[in-house]
Enzyme design. Structure first.
Site, short mmCIF file in Angstrom:
data_model
loop_
_atom_site.label_atom_id
_atom_site.label_comp_id
_atom_site.label_asym_id
_atom_site.label_seq_id
_atom_site.Cartn_x
_atom_site.Cartn_y
_atom_site.Cartn_z
N TYR A 53 0.85 -1.18 0.00
CA TYR A 53 0.00 0.00 0.00
C TYR A 53 0.89 1.24 0.00
O TYR A 53 2.11 1.17 0.29
CB TYR A 53 -0.84 0.05 1.28
CG TYR A 53 -2.06 -0.83 1.31
CD1 TYR A 53 -3.04 -0.76 0.32
CD2 TYR A 53 -2.28 -1.70 2.38
CE1 TYR A 53 -4.18 -1.54 0.38
CE2 TYR A 53 -3.43 -2.48 2.46
CZ TYR A 53 -4.37 -2.40 1.45
OH TYR A 53 -5.51 -3.16 1.52
N GLU A 99 -5.56 -1.48 8.86
CA GLU A 99 -5.42 -1.29 10.31
C GLU A 99 -4.46 -0.14 10.62
O GLU A 99 -3.83 -0.11 11.67
CB GLU A 99 -4.98 -2.59 11.00
CG GLU A 99 -6.01 -3.69 10.96
CD GLU A 99 -6.15 -4.34 9.59
OE1 GLU A 99 -7.29 -4.32 9.06
OE2 GLU A 99 -5.15 -4.83 9.04
N ASN A 156 -9.65 0.69 -2.91
CA ASN A 156 -9.37 -0.50 -2.10
C ASN A 156 -10.65 -0.99 -1.43
O ASN A 156 -11.23 -0.28 -0.61
CB ASN A 156 -8.32 -0.19 -1.02
CG ASN A 156 -7.89 -1.42 -0.26
OD1 ASN A 156 -7.44 -2.39 -0.88
ND2 ASN A 156 -8.02 -1.41 1.05
N GLU A 157 -11.07 -2.19 -1.83
CA GLU A 157 -12.30 -2.78 -1.29
C GLU A 157 -13.43 -1.74 -1.27
O GLU A 157 -14.15 -1.58 -0.29
CB GLU A 157 -12.06 -3.37 0.09
CG GLU A 157 -11.14 -4.59 0.05
CD GLU A 157 -11.07 -5.33 1.38
OE1 GLU A 157 -11.13 -4.68 2.44
OE2 GLU A 157 -10.96 -6.57 1.35
N GLU A 233 -5.67 -10.46 -1.53
CA GLU A 233 -5.37 -10.48 -0.10
C GLU A 233 -5.74 -11.86 0.43
O GLU A 233 -6.89 -12.13 0.77
CB GLU A 233 -6.16 -9.40 0.66
CG GLU A 233 -5.66 -8.01 0.47
CD GLU A 233 -6.31 -7.02 1.45
OE1 GLU A 233 -6.86 -7.46 2.48
OE2 GLU A 233 -6.25 -5.82 1.18
N TYR A 300 0.77 -9.99 12.82
CA TYR A 300 -0.22 -10.59 11.93
C TYR A 300 -0.10 -12.11 11.83
O TYR A 300 -0.74 -12.74 11.00
CB TYR A 300 -0.14 -9.97 10.52
CG TYR A 300 -1.47 -9.90 9.81
CD1 TYR A 300 -2.34 -8.85 10.04
CD2 TYR A 300 -1.86 -10.89 8.91
CE1 TYR A 300 -3.57 -8.78 9.39
CE2 TYR A 300 -3.07 -10.82 8.25
CZ TYR A 300 -3.92 -9.77 8.50
OH TYR A 300 -5.14 -9.70 7.84
#
Length: 583
Positions: A53, A99, A156-157, A233, A300
Site C-alpha cells: 500500500y 489497520e 481499495n475494497e 489479499e 499478523y
C-alpha cells in the site's frame, strides 16, 4: 524492456503465461534499513512479487508538506524490489484500511463536512493531487520502462463502502493520464454486491479472502469471466487490539488453504508476508458497536514475524509454493535470541503539566480543531464556585484521565461507553485525553478526537475551557536531551504521569524486545526513535526495537508513563511476547 498484460486466461509476462505469487510488505511499517532484508526473505520463500500500500498520511500528514524521503521513500523501496529480481504491485488507495490510522487518509483531508471516497469535487481534487505525486514515483518504475511495477490497484475494497462509479472512473482517468500503463485492478471481498459495486468493466477484479478458496474463486469468476483469477489479499493471520488476545492461525490449515488456491491455478498476494510494526502513533482502530484500538505490533502471525524472522508458517508456505513454482535452494537464517538484560529507570519528573496557555473557549477544542497530530490534549476548566457534582460528557474520544486540583478521581473510556463521573469539589477540573487510534474503515473515517460536545456539571454547561495539545515525541526529545540521570526510584514513583530514563550499552546494533509488563500505559523511545504505545491491558507485552534504531555504545531509553510503573526497571528480553492466544 519487458511487457506485462492480461490475457484470456493468464497474466502475460513478456508474452508468456505468468502466475503472480506475491506477499505484502508495507514500507511504512518497516525500518528503511531493514527493507532489503525483508524483500530478500520474500524471494527465499518462493515469492516473485512484493505488494505494498501507499499511506497518504505518512507522506503528507499536513496539507502541502509532501515527503517521499527516508521512511517514505517509495521509489527506493521499489528499486530494492527490482534489485532482488522481483516484481511489485502498488496499491495507492487513496484509502487503504490496513489497520492503519484513518485508513491512510490524512486528518486534514477528512476533517469537516465532505463526502469521502466519492466524486465530490473538492475531495476528488485533493485525491488527484496526491495520486499524481505517487505516480511521479511509480510511472518510471513500471516494468515496460525497465522497472519492477506490474500492477496498480484502483481504490481499495470500495464495494464495502460505496458504489460511486463516477469516482472510480475519475481515478482511472487520472491514473492513465499520469502515465500508468500496466494493468489496473480492483479488490473486493467475493460477494456479488461488493464485486459489482467496487469496480468497473475495464478493471481486472480480484478477491480478498483467507479460506474456502474454490467457493470464493467461483464467485469471483462470475464477475471476472476472462483473465487470471487472483486473490489479492490471502489472509494468513489477523491483527490484535488492546484488551483482546493475540490472533494466530493454524499453520497446517493456512498452508492447506494456500495449496487449494494455487491448485486452482490462481495468482495470490499473501497478506501479510511480513506485517511489521505500527511505530509511533500509527495504529488504527475497529468500531463495530465498540471502539477497539489496535496494538502497536502488526505481527499478523505472518510467515516473517514482527522482527523479520522466519516462522513455521514461512517454511510451510515455502513447501506449498515449491509444488507450483521454483523456490531458491537458499534458506533464511534462523532467528537468534536478542540480548537480554535489565537496567534501572531514573525518574525524570512529570511531563503532562504544561501551563494552560491556550485561550479559553466555551467548549473544549477537538484535536482536529487544534490541528494536533500527537496523542494527547489536556483540558482545564475552573469549577463554578468550587463545586463538585455529576460530570456528564457527550463523548470522550478515546480515553480520559480526570483530575480535580491535580488529584486523579477517575477515568472515562470510549471502549467502556463511559460518559458520567461524579467529581469532588475543587478549583480546577482537568481531563487528559488520549487519542488511541483513528478508526480505519467505513463511515467513521475522519471522526473528531478529544472531548466531543459541551460537558455539563449537574446539568449546567461548563465553559471557559483551555485545550492544551501535548506532543509526546517533542516531550520525549526534551527529556532525552538532559545529560545527567537521577537515581533510580525503587518505589516506581507516584501515581500519575511520570517520565523515566535509562541508559544501556550494546557491543553492536541489535534487534531488541522491550518488556513492558511491569508498566501501565504510555509511550517508549530509544535514541529518539518512537517505538509506539504500550498498555498492560494486553495482549502485547514487548515493544520491538529495530537494530538500526540502536547503536554500539550507549543508548538512551525514554519512557512516558501515564499511570504508574509497578517496577521502575527496563527489561529487555530475548524474543517477542505478543500475548495469550485463544488456544
Amino acid at each position: 524492456m519487458t511487457s506485462f498484460s492480461i490475457g484470456e486466461t493468464d497474466f502475460l509476462r513478456a508474452g508468456r503465461p505468468h502466475r503472480v505469487i506475491a506477499g505484502a510488505l508495507h514500507y511504512f511499517r518497516i525500518h528503511p534499513d531493514q527493507w532489503q532484508d525483508r524483500i530478500r526473505k520474500a524471494r527465499l520463500m518462493g515469492l516473485n512479487t512484493i505488494e505494498t500500500y501507499v499511506a497518504w498520511n505518512a507522506h503528507e500528514p499536513r496539507r502541502g508538506e509532501w515527503d517521499a524521503t527516508g521512511w517514505n521513500d517509495l521509489g527506493r523501496f521499489l528499486d530494492l524490489i527490482q534489485a532482488e529480481g522481483m516484481d511489485a504491485i502498488v496499491r495507492p488507495g487513496p484509502y487503504i484500511c490496513a489497520e492503519w490510522h484513518n485508513g491512510g487518509l490524512p486528518n486534514w483531508l477528512t476533517a469537516g463536512e465532505r463526502e469521502l471516497r466519492s466524486s465530490e469535487p473538492s475531495f476528488l481534487a485533493d485525491v488527484s493531487e496526491y495520486l499524481r505525486r505517487v505516480y511521479e514515483i511509480v510511472a518510471p518504475r513500471q516494468i515496460d520502462r525497465g522497472g519492477s511495477v506490474v500492477l496498480v490497484q484502483i481504490e481499495n475494497e470500495y464495494g464495502a463502502y460505496g458504489s460511486d462509479k463516477a469516482y472510480l472512473e475519475a481515478l482511472v482517468a487520472l491514473t492513465r493520464e499520469s502515465g500508468i500503463t500496466v494493468p489496473l485492478t480492483t479488490v473486493d471481498q467475493p460477494t456479488d454486491q461488493m464485486l459489482a459495486d467496487g469496480s468497473l468493466p475495464e478493471l481486472h477484479k480480484t478477491g480478498s479472502f483467507g479460506s474456502r478458496s474454490a467457493e470464493r474463486l467461483a464467485t469471483l469468476r462470475t464477475h471476472q469471466p476472462t483473465g487470471p483469477l487472483m486473490c489479492s489479499e490471502f489472509w494468513d493471520g489477523w491483527f490484535d487490539w488492546w484488551g483482546g488476545v493475540h490472533h494466530t492461525t493454524d499453520v497446517d490449515a493456512a498452508a492447506a488453504d494456500l495449496d487449494e488456491l494455487l491448485a486452482a491455478g490462481a495468482s495470490v498476494n499473501i497478506y501479510m508476508f511480513h506485517g511489521g510494526t505500527n511505530f509511533g502513533l500509527t495504529n488504527g482502530a475497529n468500531h463495530k458497536g465498540r471502539y477497539l484500538p489496535i496494538v502497536t505490533s502488526y505481527d499478523y502471525d505472518a510467515p516473517l514475524d514482527e522482527a523479520g524472522d522466519p516462522t513455521a508458517k514461512f517454511f510451510a508456505f515455502r513447501d506449498v509454493i515449491a509444488k507450483y513454482a521454483p523456490v531458491p535452494d537458499e534458506r533464511p537464517e534462523s532467528a537468534v535470541p536478542s540480548p537480554a538484560f535489565s537496567v534501572p529507570l531514573a525518574p525524570a519528573g512529570s511531563w503532562t503539566d504544561a501551563a494552560a496557555s491556550a485561550p479559553a473557549t466555551d467548549a473544549p477544542a477537538t484535536f482536529d480543531e487544534l490541528e494536533h497530530l500527537s496523542a494527547l490534549v489536556r483540558y482545564d476548566v475552573d469549577l463554578p464556585d468550587g463545586q463538585g457534582g455529576e460530570l456528564v460528557l457527550d463523548e470522550v474520544r478515546d480515553l480520559g484521565w480526570v483530575s480535580v486540583d491535580g488529584q486523579r478521581v477517575g477515568t472515562l473510556s470510549r471502549t467502556r461507553h463511559d460518559r458520567v463521573l461524579r467529581i469532588p469539589a475543587g478549583r480546577t477540573l482537568s481531563i487528559l485525553v488520549e487519542e488511541q487510534g483513528r478508526v480505519n474503515y467505513d463511515h467513521r473515517l475522519g471522526e473528531e478526537k478529544g472531548l466531543i460536545g459541551s460537558p455539563t456539571l449537574d446539568g449546567v454547561p461548563l465553559t471557559g475551557w483551555h485545550s492544551t495539545p501535548l506532543d509526546v515525541a517533542e516531550i520525549a526529545a526534551e527529556i532525552a536531551a538532559r545529560s545527567v540521570l537521577g537515581p533510580a526510584d525503587a518505589s516506581g514513583g507516584p501515581a500519575g504521569p511520570s517520565a523515566w530514563v535509562a541508559d544501556f550499552d550494546l557491543d553492536s546494533p541489535a534487534n531488541l524486545f522491550l518488556d513492558t509488563a511491569s508498566w501501565s500505559k504510555g509511550y517508549a523511545f530509544v535514541n529518539g526513535f518512537f517505538l509506539g504505545r504500550y498498555w498492560r491491558n494486553g495482549p502485547q507485552r514487548t515493544l520491538f526495537v529495530p537494530a538500526p534504531a540502536t547503536s554500539a555504545g550507549t543508548n538512551r531509553l525514554v519512557v512516558l508513563e501515564l499511570e504508574h510503573l509497578l517496577d521502575p526497571t527496563a527489561d529487555f528480553v530475548s524474543a517477542l511476547a505478543l500475548g495469550d492466544t485463544e488456544e
